[in-house]
Design a protein around this motif. Structure first.
Motif, PDB file in Angstrom:
ATOM      1  N   GLY A 196       0.810  -1.229   0.000  1.00  0.00           N
ATOM      2  CA  GLY A 196       0.000   0.000   0.000  1.00  0.00           C
ATOM      3  C   GLY A 196       0.834   1.264   0.000  1.00  0.00           C
ATOM      4  O   GLY A 196       0.513   2.214   0.719  1.00  0.00           O
ATOM      5  N   GLY A 197       1.924   1.287  -0.773  1.00  0.00           N
ATOM      6  CA  GLY A 197       2.842   2.430  -0.728  1.00  0.00           C
ATOM      7  C   GLY A 197       2.590   3.497  -1.778  1.00  0.00           C
ATOM      8  O   GLY A 197       3.434   4.368  -1.984  1.00  0.00           O
ATOM      9  N   GLY A 198       1.450   3.455  -2.414  1.00  0.00           N
ATOM     10  CA  GLY A 198       1.161   4.453  -3.447  1.00  0.00           C
ATOM     11  C   GLY A 198       0.900   5.829  -2.878  1.00  0.00           C
ATOM     12  O   GLY A 198       1.179   6.849  -3.513  1.00  0.00           O
TER      13      GLY A 198
ATOM     14  N   THR B 118       7.031  -1.576  -3.732  1.00  0.00           N
ATOM     15  CA  THR B 118       5.735  -1.377  -3.104  1.00  0.00           C
ATOM     16  C   THR B 118       4.636  -1.775  -4.072  1.00  0.00           C
ATOM     17  O   THR B 118       4.905  -2.161  -5.211  1.00  0.00           O
ATOM     18  CB  THR B 118       5.565   0.069  -2.594  1.00  0.00           C
ATOM     19  N   CYS B 119       3.419  -1.721  -3.597  1.00  0.00           N
ATOM     20  CA  CYS B 119       2.320  -2.210  -4.423  1.00  0.00           C
ATOM     21  C   CYS B 119       1.046  -1.434  -4.134  1.00  0.00           C
ATOM     22  O   CYS B 119       0.938  -0.725  -3.133  1.00  0.00           O
ATOM     23  CB  CYS B 119       2.076  -3.698  -4.145  1.00  0.00           C
TER      24      CYS B 119
ATOM     25  N   ARG C 277       0.984   2.182 -11.453  1.00  0.00           N
ATOM     26  CA  ARG C 277       2.089   2.848 -10.776  1.00  0.00           C
ATOM     27  C   ARG C 277       1.832   4.357 -10.730  1.00  0.00           C
ATOM     28  O   ARG C 277       1.567   4.978 -11.768  1.00  0.00           O
ATOM     29  CB  ARG C 277       3.376   2.571 -11.564  1.00  0.00           C
ATOM     30  N   PRO C 278       1.913   4.981  -9.541  1.00  0.00           N
ATOM     31  CA  PRO C 278       1.701   6.426  -9.458  1.00  0.00           C
ATOM     32  C   PRO C 278       2.793   7.162 -10.233  1.00  0.00           C
ATOM     33  O   PRO C 278       3.960   6.771 -10.177  1.00  0.00           O
ATOM     34  CB  PRO C 278       1.810   6.733  -7.964  1.00  0.00           C
TER      35      PRO C 278
ATOM     36  N   ALA D  72      10.478  -0.027  -7.049  1.00  0.00           N
ATOM     37  CA  ALA D  72       9.751  -0.986  -7.882  1.00  0.00           C
ATOM     38  C   ALA D  72       8.268  -0.982  -7.510  1.00  0.00           C
ATOM     39  O   ALA D  72       7.911  -0.767  -6.348  1.00  0.00           O
ATOM     40  CB  ALA D  72      10.340  -2.381  -7.690  1.00  0.00           C
ATOM     41  N   TRP D  73       7.433  -1.176  -8.500  1.00  0.00           N
ATOM     42  CA  TRP D  73       5.980  -1.158  -8.281  1.00  0.00           C
ATOM     43  C   TRP D  73       5.364  -2.469  -8.760  1.00  0.00           C
ATOM     44  O   TRP D  73       5.701  -2.976  -9.819  1.00  0.00           O
ATOM     45  CB  TRP D  73       5.351   0.004  -9.044  1.00  0.00           C
ATOM     46  N   ALA D  74       4.472  -3.007  -7.946  1.00  0.00           N
ATOM     47  CA  ALA D  74       3.701  -4.174  -8.385  1.00  0.00           C
ATOM     48  C   ALA D  74       2.224  -3.836  -8.255  1.00  0.00           C
ATOM     49  O   ALA D  74       1.803  -3.322  -7.211  1.00  0.00           O
ATOM     50  CB  ALA D  74       4.041  -5.387  -7.532  1.00  0.00           C
ATOM     51  N   GLN D  75       1.473  -4.081  -9.292  1.00  0.00           N
ATOM     52  CA  GLN D  75       0.031  -3.877  -9.187  1.00  0.00           C
ATOM     53  C   GLN D  75      -0.548  -5.130  -8.545  1.00  0.00           C
ATOM     54  O   GLN D  75      -0.488  -6.224  -9.115  1.00  0.00           O
ATOM     55  CB  GLN D  75      -0.577  -3.631 -10.561  1.00  0.00           C
TER      56      GLN D  75
END
Lengths: 254, 256
Positions: free
Chosen positions: B15-17, B37-38, B43-44, B52-55
């Protein structure tokens, strides 16, 4: 009388003529106990049947020692000691003088130490005895402008646990009752500076999950149980009685 | 601010968006950790490039294990897990539906359990790791009309202690942070429900000994400390970061 929950027990209650102390003494007497109500106000206050009033300043060690010496002459043992004597100072530490600080600790903490210390020989002789100290929910969380009071109650909580550990092997149980807002002269004086007392009181009631503040009789119910044989496995605990007040996060007015 | 404190660390933050999670992501990055984060969406745009971003939707029971595996692959291992993703439903028990339960407990409780379960073998193999869960003051004291949320956060506190006790021997530390009122979109939504949002905000402010509301950065700083070497002997604790809110009585006469 003889089938009361405290039948045949002998009790000393300090602060016994105060708002909460009076209710405890009356209830103890109804439950069959013989009660000595100690108070700085002494014999000026009327006492119900079964209750003897003794003038006592709990900060005066000679007087405390003399009281328990005379009780030892009148009977072999003491079953119950309730330390209900206490005062409140409505100030932050900055406004509190050293004299006031010393006075509230002398009554709320040192007085408890002195009565318990001098009662111990008599309590031991009972075989099974119960000490009930007055803490406060203010010993856990702060009410603003009551710093020294909060500190004394934190000390009471620690003393309660320490006494329970030290004297449990001698058959003495030690607990603290931690009231929230109880309808007493002390509470009314706390309200007094507020201006519109009625609307303040209503607001205070509304913050409580039970939508009222406590009565001295509510406290007497718990103290009676702690003093009775029904509570014979209860010791070293801090019993909060506050109508659910401290179960909540602070109540914002939304 | 925390330069190098987490150098070499490999952190996964759920929940780092935005909000608290985003502040944790950026603080960890500043402290030298590699971070993934995800979130449920794309990705914002303003997420730093090296994060790194994971949906992913952690409310999906199949998502958590895959998320940990993806972090291990992308970061080359994992040493820090922050369970931040959370949802809130503002209802009493009487008003709550089974769907509310599934949502709140699915994200706030089951996903935390699943994320921890997936991370533990990775930590064990690496000789240790740190878990930081986001609990709440509401897990210890009741916020009115937040019954399932309050209960879900109490679960987090209990799980935090259990993991610390059960897996301490593997070098795993597990702590929780219990934020008070942190000004996030979630808190603003709560004020918006008030009859007079500005008055409600002023009232709430008076109840904070710190004289201000919390900021996501306040929680992030605690999360850096808990994940770092300075907290090497700290485990199984729920640490309150609330500006003094819960140190004061709920009946704060000064406010009336």
């Amino acid at each position: 009388m003889s089938d009361g929950r405290l039948a045949g027990k002998r009790a000393v209650v300090t602060g016994g003529c105060g708002g909460i102390g009076t209710a405890i003494c009356a209830r103890f007497a109804r439950e069959g106990a013989t009660v000595v109500a100690c108070d700085v106000a002494g014999t000026d206050a009327p006492a119900p049947g079964g209750v003897t009033v003794a003038r006592l300043d709990v900060t005066d060690e000679d007087a405390v020692a003399a009281l328990f010496a005379s009780l030892a002459e009148e009977g072999p043992a003491l079953d119950i000691l309730v330390n209900a004597a206490g005062i409140e100072i409505e100030k932050t530490i900055e406004e509190t003088t050293l004299e006031e600080w010393n006075r509230i600790f002398a009554i709320n903490v040192t007085g408890m130490f002195l009565t318990a210390k001098h009662a111990l020989p008599l309590l031991r002789r009972a075989g099974e005895a119960s000490v009930v100290n007055f803490g406060s929910y203010d010993g856990f969380i702060a009410d603003p402008g009551l710093a020294a009071y909060c500190a004394t109650k934190g000390a009471v909580h620690a003393l309660t646990r320490a006494m329970a550990c030290d004297h449990g092997p001698e058959g003495i149980r030690v607990n603290a009752v931690c009231p929230g807002y109880i309808d007493t002269p002390m509470l009314q004086s706390f309200f007094q500076d507020a201006g519109d007392i009625e609307s303040l009181q209503q607001a205070v009631r509304d913050v409580h999950p039970m939508r009222r503040y406590g009565t001295p009789e509510d406290i007497a119910n718990l103290v009676t149980w702690l003093a009775s044989d029904e509570a014979r496995y209860a010791s070293g605990q801090l019993w909060v009685l506050d109508g659910g007040l401290s179960a909540q996060v602070q109540q914002m007015r939304l | 601010m925390h330069v190098g404190v987490l150098a070499g660390g490999k952190a996964l933050v759920t929940g780092g968006g935005r909000g608290i999670g985003r502040a944790v992501v950026e603080a960890y990055r500043d402290a030298g950790a590699a971070v993934m984060t995800c979130g449920r969406g794309a990705r914002p745009d303003d997420l730093p490039e090296d994060v790194a971003w994971a949906q992913a939707d952690v409310s999906d029971p199949r998502a958590c294990e895959a998320l940990v595996a993806a972090a291990v692959a992308r970061l080359g291992g994992l040493s820090i897990l922050v369970n931040n993703a959370g949802v809130q439903v503002e209802k009493t028990v009487a008003d709550s539906t089974d769907a509310d339960w599934d949502l709140v407990m699915g994200v706030n409780a089951r996903a935390v359990f699943q994320m921890c379960r997936a991370a533990l073998p990775v930590f064990r193999q690496a000789g240790g790791g740190a878990i930081v869960n986001i609990g709440s003051i509401s897990g210890d004291l009741a916020d009115p009309s937040m019954a399932l949320y309050n209960a879900s956060k109490a679960f987090v506190h209990g799980l935090t202690r259990s993991i610390a006790v059960d897996h301490g021997a593997d070098g795993v530390r597990c702590n929780a942070i219990c934020p008070g009122w942190i000004l996030t979109e979630m808190a603003d939504a709560a004020f918006a429900l008030a009859r007079d949002p500005e008055a409600a905000k002023a009232d709430a402010l008076k109840r904070h000994a710190a004289g201000r509301f919390g900021r996501p950065e306040d929680v992030a700083r605690a999360a850096v400390w808990l994940a770092g070497p300075d907290a090497d002997f700290v485990t199984g604790r729920c640490i309150t970061v609330d500006g003094g809110l819960t140190a004061a009585s709920p009946l704060n006469p000064g406010v009336f």
